[in-house]
Design an enzyme around this catalytic site. Structure first.
Site: not given
Ligand code: COA
Length: 328
Positions: A115, A255, A285
């Site tokens: 990520c 994020h 996500n």
């Protein structure tokens, strides 16, 4: 050596059309909308269509970023695709994309930092431009997490979605662009978030399939604790290196893993929620795609204007983290 100032010239995003809602997940695993929304902030996520692969998502986002930057693919010198869901092990998704775009003079490679991959990619690409090695680079964060999500595991399947975000970076006026990067890794936390199957340690076999080793494994509570600590630390460090104060931030682009993690970053940075880009309610996500999709949406929605001070910050498997302070 005089470094060339580097910044974002254009952004683009693409998310698949198919929406997977919390209500639909209720029919797949033992969960409910109220639990998912209160523990994560996620309401729905996008899922790739049959036959749609990560390079397809990259292509759509890249075409928009190129158009917004006012350049054509054949002007690109470098393509970096940050992903944990490449089309295949090799060739890289960046090479597949290079061919799709017709960016035939661009060097191309994939980058693996989960990520945090997009911020890692920005840092890499900006160094090539700052030193005058290259003029234009395309940096993409893209993932098709639905392909590696175990839809029988309620701990993980509620979190993830698919998408891609792209930026073209190049020379900008001195007052704009990237002012600092903070990258880091802690390999001791590797076992907390992983896919064990399919690599050289556990090549694909009937046994790895039976043990579900080709799906994401996550120790959620441990990752949560790490995320809360590292998001604040990384953002602080990016601010310090840029010589900025917390009060200088016009927009935080974090994020998009969990609303509670984002809220703790806002508390640490003493920022109100209106100074933060949040879209995880719509997309969940999307790993490397989360930050660039949020950045592209901020640009689309007119939430950033020239001269604004942004901090991008993310964390992920590795464990890894990355932040940048940049002037729009
Ligand atoms: C995964 C996460 C949302 C779980 O939230 P949490 O508040 O920590 O929840 P817990 O893991 O403590 O679980 C609490 C209970 O809810 C249950 N639960 C887990 N998932 C559930 C779901 N989808 N629906 C309903 N209940 C669920 C658990 O089994 C547990 O039950 P128990 O107490 O009977 O064992 C949270 O840990 C998280 O966001 N972690 C970080 C994940 C992340 O960012 N990953 C990506 C990194 S890039």
């Amino acid at each position: 050596m005089n470094l060339i100032p580097v910044g974002v010239l254009g952004t683009g995003k693409y998310v698949p059309e198919r929406i997977l809602t919390n209500q639909e997940l209720e029919t797949m695993v033992e969960t409910n909308d109220e639990w998912i929304v209160s523990r994560t902030g996620i309401r729905e996520r996008r899922i790739v269509a049959e036959g749609q692969v990560t390079s397809d998502l990259c292509y759509e986002a890249s075409m928009i970023a190129l158009s917004n930057a006012g350049i054509t693919a054949d002007q690109l010198d470098l393509i970096i695709v940050a992903t944990v869901t490449p089309d295949m092990t090799f060739p890289s998704t960046a090479c597949v994309l290079q061919e799709k775009l017709g960016a035939m003079k661009a060097a191309a490679f994939d980058l693996s930092a989960a990520c945090s991959g997009f911020v890692y990619g920005l840092a890499n690409a900006s160094n090539f431009i700052a030193t005058g090695t290259y003029k234009y680079a395309l940096v993409i964060g893209a993932d098709s997490l639905s392909k590696i999500t175990d839809y029988t595991d309620r701990n993980t399947c509620i979190l993830f979605g698919d998408g891609a975000g792209a930026v073209v970076i190049g020379e900008v006026p001195e007052h704009r662009g990237f002012k600092s990067f903070e990258l880091g890794a802690d390999g001791t936390g590797g076992p907390l978030l992983k896919i064990e199957g399919g690599g050289s340690r556990n090549p694909a076999s009937q046994a790895t399939i039976d043990q579900r080793l080709h799906y994401i494994y996550m120790a959620g509570a441990e990752v949560f604790k790490f995320a809360v600590r590292i998001m604040g630390n990384a953002a602080d460090e990016a601010l310090r290196k840029a010589g900025w104060e917390k009060t200088d931030i016009d927009l935080l682009v974090p994020h998009q893993a969990n609303m509670r993690i984002i809220q703790s970053s806002l508390n640490r940075l003493e920022l109100s929620v209106d100074k933060c880009m949040i879209n995880l309610d719509k997309y969940g996500n999307m790993s490397a795609a989360s930050i660039p999709v949020a950045l592209a949406e901020a640009a689309e929605q007119g939430r950033v204007k020239e001269g604004d001070r942004l901090v991008l910050v993310g964390f992920g498997g590795g464990l890894t983290w990355g932040a940048t302070a940049m002037v729009w």
